[in-house]
Design a protein around this motif. Structure first.
Motif, mmCIF file in Angstrom:
data_model
loop_
_atom_site.group_PDB
_atom_site.id
_atom_site.type_symbol
_atom_site.label_atom_id
_atom_site.label_comp_id
_atom_site.label_asym_id
_atom_site.label_seq_id
_atom_site.Cartn_x
_atom_site.Cartn_y
_atom_site.Cartn_z
ATOM 1 N N TYR A 175 0.829 -1.210 0.000
ATOM 2 C CA TYR A 175 0.000 0.000 0.000
ATOM 3 C C TYR A 175 0.859 1.254 0.000
ATOM 4 C CZ TYR A 175 -3.194 3.619 1.631
ATOM 5 O OH TYR A 175 -3.909 4.777 1.747
ATOM 6 N N LEU A 176 1.929 1.257 0.794
ATOM 7 C CA LEU A 176 2.827 2.415 0.840
ATOM 8 C C LEU A 176 3.525 2.609 -0.498
ATOM 9 C CD1 LEU A 176 4.394 1.915 4.384
ATOM 10 C CD2 LEU A 176 2.677 3.606 3.711
ATOM 11 N N GLY A 177 3.899 1.485 -1.124
ATOM 12 C CA GLY A 177 4.523 1.558 -2.445
ATOM 13 C C GLY A 177 5.840 2.293 -2.424
ATOM 14 N N GLY A 178 6.204 2.895 -3.561
ATOM 15 C CA GLY A 178 7.415 3.693 -3.640
ATOM 16 C C GLY A 178 8.670 2.930 -3.289
ATOM 17 N N TRP A 179 9.617 3.638 -2.693
ATOM 18 C CA TRP A 179 10.911 3.024 -2.396
ATOM 19 C C TRP A 179 10.816 1.911 -1.370
ATOM 20 C CZ3 TRP A 179 12.862 2.904 2.506
ATOM 21 C CH2 TRP A 179 12.310 3.782 3.451
ATOM 22 N N ILE A 180 9.864 2.021 -0.420
ATOM 23 C CA ILE A 180 9.791 0.999 0.624
ATOM 24 C C ILE A 180 9.333 -0.347 0.034
ATOM 25 C CG2 ILE A 180 7.410 1.520 1.347
ATOM 26 C CD1 ILE A 180 8.375 1.010 4.230
ATOM 27 N N TRP A 181 8.434 -0.299 -0.950
ATOM 28 C CA TRP A 181 8.029 -1.539 -1.622
ATOM 29 C C TRP A 181 9.191 -2.097 -2.444
ATOM 30 C CZ3 TRP A 181 5.090 -5.560 -1.645
ATOM 31 C CH2 TRP A 181 4.913 -6.319 -2.799
ATOM 32 N N ALA A 182 9.941 -1.199 -3.092
ATOM 33 C CA ALA A 182 11.100 -1.639 -3.865
ATOM 34 C C ALA A 182 12.159 -2.273 -2.959
ATOM 35 C CB ALA A 182 11.696 -0.465 -4.636
ATOM 36 N N VAL A 183 12.333 -1.720 -1.766
ATOM 37 C CA VAL A 183 13.297 -2.291 -0.810
ATOM 38 C C VAL A 183 12.870 -3.701 -0.406
ATOM 39 C CG1 VAL A 183 14.177 -2.116 1.553
ATOM 40 C CG2 VAL A 183 14.175 -0.100 0.080
ATOM 41 N N LEU A 184 11.583 -3.863 -0.070
ATOM 42 C CA LEU A 184 11.091 -5.189 0.295
ATOM 43 C C LEU A 184 11.243 -6.160 -0.867
ATOM 44 C CD1 LEU A 184 9.641 -7.153 2.198
ATOM 45 C CD2 LEU A 184 7.463 -6.298 1.285
ATOM 46 N N ALA A 185 10.857 -5.740 -2.072
ATOM 47 C CA ALA A 185 10.964 -6.617 -3.238
ATOM 48 C C ALA A 185 12.408 -7.006 -3.504
ATOM 49 C CB ALA A 185 10.361 -5.929 -4.463
#
Length: 282
Positions: A38-48
């Motif tokens: 839901y937050l998306g952005g860099w934090i989703w990219a970090v998790l991915a």
């Protein structure tokens, strides 16, 4: 002692314990994954990126290359560069880094180079597809949730239909426990997910049902593919990092296949900026 009062068999006890472990792990992990998506952005990219590195490391463990320092360095650096490129909205350089990394592993003389290169490609594909799907600011999150729920629904429907109905095996040489009943049960539940999305106004019902059927089928094929790789190398679980599920490969095999195809569908329908709209049939 009568049969009715007999203690549960060890197999039954183990199955019940494993089910509760699976449920507990899902209750803990699923909300966190959805919140970060839901937050998306860099934090989703970090998790991915972190998950992709985990997938690659587990793959190396399965194929017997986990101690090859050069492979570890090339693979992890490749995925880090991919992740950084995606964090800064540069999918082209990220894809180029993945291609160069896979090529680098292919030219190494050590065996099994084709397996290590395949593992890096597998992890990079999961990373790039996951971030691209979420890229659309309006519909990316809904698209990811749809993929999550289709994959989870396929797993849940397959688990309970397979255990409750049983019957002929789907592909006993690769996965002795999977049945045709489980495959159909997973497909039916995924169609229910699509129907719910249509009722909620997130797309047209027929295209969503077709999309769900395709992604559910591909998810099950991804599960079988990972089982085939483990059987090829005589491994039962890729790791034991997730209680009741095994490793990241064991848990995300269906998701990787589904999200990769979903990203391809989105790109075929629209530009990268329109992946959410293309996937969700707006």
């Amino acid at each position: 002692m009568s049969q009715d009062n007999a203690a549960p068999t060890p197999a039954a006890e183990q199955g019940s314990r494993n089910l509760w472990l699976r449920v507990a792990a899902a209750v803990v992990l699923a909300p966190g994954a959805l919140a970060i998506a839901y937050l998306g952005g860099w934090i989703w990219a970090v998790l991915a990126t972190a998950v992709a590195i985990g997938l690659f490391l587990e793959w190396l463990s399965v194929v017997g290359a986990a101690r090859d320092f050069r492979v570890l360095v090339i693979g992890c650096l490749t995925l880090l560069v991919c992740g950084i490129g995606l964090m800064f909205d540069k999918p082209g350089p990220a894809a180029l880094a993945a291609v160069l990394g896979v090529g680098g592993l292919l030219v190494l003389n050590d065996q099994p180079r084709q397996w290590t290169a395949s593992g890096l490609g597998y992890a990079a594909l999961a990373l790039i597809a996951s971030v691209l799907i979420r890229h659309d600011p309006d519909h990316g999150f809904v698209a990811l949730v749809l993929i999550f729920l289709i994959v989870w629904g396929t797993d849940i429907g397959g688990y309970f239909a397979g255990r409750g109905i049983g019957g002929p095996k789907l592909w006993p040489r690769v996965s002795p426990k999977k049945t045709w009943a489980g495959a159909i049960g997973g497909l039916v539940l995924s169609l229910g997910v699509a129907f719910g999305f249509a009722l909620a106004g997130f797309g047209k019902i027929v295209p969503l049902l077709i999309l769900a059927a395709i992604l559910s089928t591909v998810s099950q094929l991804g599960d079988l593919f990972e089982s085939a790789v483990k059987r090829r190398f005589g491994v039962k679980d890729s790791s034991h990092i997730i209680p009741g599920h095994g490793g990241l490969l064991d848990r995300l095999d269906g998701y990787v296949a589904a999200v990769a195809l979903a990203a391809l569908i989105g790109m075929a329908r629209d530009s990268v900026d329109g992946i959410g709209r293309g996937l969700m049939v707006w």
